[in-house]
Design an enzyme around this catalytic site. Structure first.
Site, PDB file in Angstrom:
ATOM      1  N   SER A  27     -13.696  20.504  -4.734  1.00  0.00           N
ATOM      2  CA  SER A  27     -12.607  21.784  -4.968  1.00  0.00           C
ATOM      3  C   SER A  27     -13.400  22.927  -4.656  1.00  0.00           C
ATOM      4  CB  SER A  27     -11.966  21.389  -6.271  1.00  0.00           C
ATOM      5  OG  SER A  27     -10.805  22.080  -6.177  1.00  0.00           O
ATOM      6  N   GLU A  42     -10.312  18.638   2.971  1.00  0.00           N
ATOM      7  CA  GLU A  42      -9.158  18.083   2.103  1.00  0.00           C
ATOM      8  C   GLU A  42      -8.657  19.441   1.330  1.00  0.00           C
ATOM      9  OE1 GLU A  42      -9.231  18.075  -1.536  1.00  0.00           O
ATOM     10  OE2 GLU A  42     -10.960  19.342  -1.668  1.00  0.00           O
ATOM     11  N   HIS A  91      -8.336  15.571  -3.839  1.00  0.00           N
ATOM     12  CA  HIS A  91      -7.540  15.796  -5.199  1.00  0.00           C
ATOM     13  C   HIS A  91      -6.472  14.595  -5.254  1.00  0.00           C
ATOM     14  CE1 HIS A  91      -9.046  19.891  -4.579  1.00  0.00           C
ATOM     15  NE2 HIS A  91      -8.883  19.944  -5.801  1.00  0.00           N
TER      16      HIS A  91
END
Length: 306
Positions: free
Chosen positions: A110, A208, A277
């Site tokens: 992330s 992502e 995620h």
């Protein structure tokens, strides 16, 4: 030249830091049970419980925790408690020579994508894109498969993306190989124009994201496209785009946006990987060679440890 960190052994010490937003402390406590099951000891960063607005402490304190864990000879691996926002704020202040002289396992995803990119491109250190302690592993419903992939830190074996855990689809057929790079799309886009700009040339690019409308994904992919980052890649690994759905009636669907940019490149590409995620979340090393057989929907990645 890739520099692989030393593999872990039972009894080794893991350092925990929060270089972005404040982690959920209850989840973090629960994750310590998992680390004990792995057979490792834990050393907490001095500022893991700090809060400074949306940051887990002031920049200099989060930076100090990062530096101290790399300096500490007892610490064999550094795992991030969570993401959120903030690692880009400290990237230009990091002592990369310190990291290069003290290579060790570094794990997160992330917002940690900015650190993965900066550390790898400044030092050559292989890092790990995987679920974090407070954000994922410490949740009561944490997936066993997500936990299982921490075992790659103990044994230098190549990884094959497991069959049957997600619906993989070939976007563009063919085969490609190269160094695996990338991570969170928002963070990759934020590197453009900085000294840490993502290098995708002849590499397999993983992307992502979460909670981004298709138009925002479009904007970020267009930025990478205009910066030549999509054209330069050898192939594409499309991870999980969690809750990336339109909030307005007039919108393209996410698949239409991805098709616009990825299919246009005519490079081997597969979508649907449970990387990002999502749960389970398959963790992978970044900075090592990988092979993508798009027609066969197979991804093989060499070990990230020595």
């Amino acid at each position: 030249m890739a520099m692989k960190p030393q593999r872990l052994e039972k009894g080794d010490v893991i350092g925990i830091i929060a270089p972005a937003s404040p982690p959920n402390q209850e989840n973090l406590k629960r994750s310590l049970v998992f680390l004990a099951e792995l057979g490792v000891k834990v050393k907490m960063g001095d500022h893991v419980t700090d809060q400074y607005g949306y940051l887990a402490g002031k920049d200099e304190d989060r930076l100090a925790d990062l530096h101290n864990m790399f300096k500490d000879e007892e610490v064999k691996a550094i795992i991030c408690a969570g993401g959120g926002y903030g690692t880009g704020r400290i990237a230009s202040q990091i002592d990369y020579s310190l990291i290069k002289e003290n290579p060790k396992i570094f794990w997160g995803y992330s917002d940690i994508t900015f650190l993965h990119t900066a550390i790898r491109q400044q030092t050559g250190l292989v890092t790990f894109h995987g679920p974090m302690l407070a954000s994922d592993i410490g949740k009561e419903n944490a997936d066993p498969l997500s936990k299982q992939y921490f075992n790659q830190l103990f044994e230098p074996v190549s990884l094959d993306y497991p069959d049957g855990i997600s619906n993989l689809e070939t976007m563009v057929s063919g085969s490609a190989s190269g160094i695996l790079t990338g991570g969170n799309l928002s963070l990759l886009a934020s590197t453009i124009g900085t000294q840490f700009e993502i290098d995708t040339k002849d590499k397999l690019l993983l992307i992502e994201d979460i909670n981004e409308e298709p138009r925002a994904v479009d904007r970020m992919l267009n930025q990478l496209h205009m910066a030549g980052k999509l054209e330069g890649a050898a192939g594409f690994i499309i991870g999980d785009f969690n809750n990336c759905i339109p909030e307005r009636e007039l919108s393209l669907e996410l698949d239409e946006v991805l098709d616009t940019y990825i299919k246009r490149m005519n490079k081997p590409a597969v979508t649907g990987f449970n990387i990002g995620h999502c749960s389970p979340h398959i963790s992978v090393p970044l900075g090592v060679r990988a092979e993508l057989d798009a027609a066969g929907k197979k991804l093989t990645i060499e070990s990230g440890v020595k």
